[in-house]
Design an enzyme around this catalytic site. Structure first.
Site, PDB file in Angstrom:
ATOM      1  N   CYS A  54      56.959  37.259  43.053  1.00 25.13           N
ATOM      2  CA  CYS A  54      56.680  39.029  42.228  1.00 25.13           C
ATOM      3  C   CYS A  54      58.625  38.868  42.338  1.00 25.13           C
ATOM      4  CB  CYS A  54      56.586  39.062  43.217  1.00 25.13           C
ATOM      5  SG  CYS A  54      56.390  41.303  42.783  1.00 25.13           S
ATOM      6  N   CYS A  57      59.360  41.750  44.541  1.00 25.97           N
ATOM      7  CA  CYS A  57      59.234  42.137  46.185  1.00 25.97           C
ATOM      8  C   CYS A  57      59.371  40.210  46.620  1.00 25.97           C
ATOM      9  CB  CYS A  57      58.061  43.023  46.677  1.00 25.97           C
ATOM     10  SG  CYS A  57      56.666  41.811  46.400  1.00 25.97           S
ATOM     11  N   CYS A 103      50.867  43.037  41.280  1.00 22.74           N
ATOM     12  CA  CYS A 103      51.538  42.741  42.956  1.00 22.74           C
ATOM     13  C   CYS A 103      50.653  43.672  43.393  1.00 22.74           C
ATOM     14  CB  CYS A 103      52.976  42.553  43.242  1.00 22.74           C
ATOM     15  SG  CYS A 103      53.481  42.139  44.611  1.00 22.74           S
ATOM     16  N   CYS A 106      54.046  45.664  46.222  1.00 15.84           N
ATOM     17  CA  CYS A 106      54.935  45.926  45.332  1.00 15.84           C
ATOM     18  C   CYS A 106      54.122  46.886  44.628  1.00 15.84           C
ATOM     19  CB  CYS A 106      55.901  45.530  45.703  1.00 15.84           C
ATOM     20  SG  CYS A 106      56.185  44.840  43.706  1.00 15.84           S
ATOM     21  N   CYS A 126      46.914  36.112  32.713  1.00 13.08           N
ATOM     22  CA  CYS A 126      48.065  36.437  31.629  1.00 13.08           C
ATOM     23  C   CYS A 126      49.508  37.162  31.904  1.00 13.08           C
ATOM     24  CB  CYS A 126      47.483  36.730  30.236  1.00 13.08           C
ATOM     25  SG  CYS A 126      48.726  37.297  28.772  1.00 13.08           S
TER      26      CYS A 126
HETATM   27 FE    FE Z   1      55.887  42.734  44.052  1.00 15.47          FE
END
Ligand code: FE
Length: 137
Positions: A54, A57, A103, A106, A126
């Protein structure tokens, strides 16, 4: 029974903090649920092996083993790194019924999940390239 795994702490930051840490494009996608233009992402045609984290984070979200070329113009994966690393939520915005992928750590918006993937579960994650950072292995 072993130890129960501790839930990963949810990361919460103010909009000002996110704005400082992210590029404008990343902020637009991750915090504003935006979409980068197709066929523009740096990671779209990357074939290197590694883990896609990510960009907000650092959570490990997708392995290069699950990456494939869907032709959609966005990096595509047939599964998440771990079932609980990506949070799926119905999204009825923009006049469509879609499943949003975010995510789990976060809350950053990543993209959407569709049912036309090539893997055993038929999923296509996607994902906006700018929402990810590749750690090559
Ligand atoms: Fe994240």
């Amino acid at each position: 029974m072993g130890w129960r795994r501790m839930a990963e702490p949810r990361i919460r930051k103010s909009e000002d903090e996110w704005r400082k840490e992210l590029t404008p494009e990343q902020y637009h996608v991750l915090r504003g649920r935006g979409t980068e233009p197709p066929f523009t992402g740096e990671l779209l045609h990357i074939d290197a092996g590694g883990m896609f984290h990510c960009a907000g984070c650092g959570a490990a979200l997708f392995s290069s083993d699950a990456k494939y070329d869907s032709g959609s113009g966005w990096p595509s994966f047939f599964k998440a790194n771990a079932p609980d690393s990506v949070k799926l939520t119905p999204d009825d915005s923009a006049g469509m019924h879609r499943i949003e992928a975010a995510c789990a750590r976060c809350g950053g918006h990543l993209g959407h999940v569709f049912d036309d993937g090539p893997g055993p579960n038929g999923k296509r994650f996607c994902i906006n390239s700018c929402a990810l950072k590749l750690e090559e292995q």
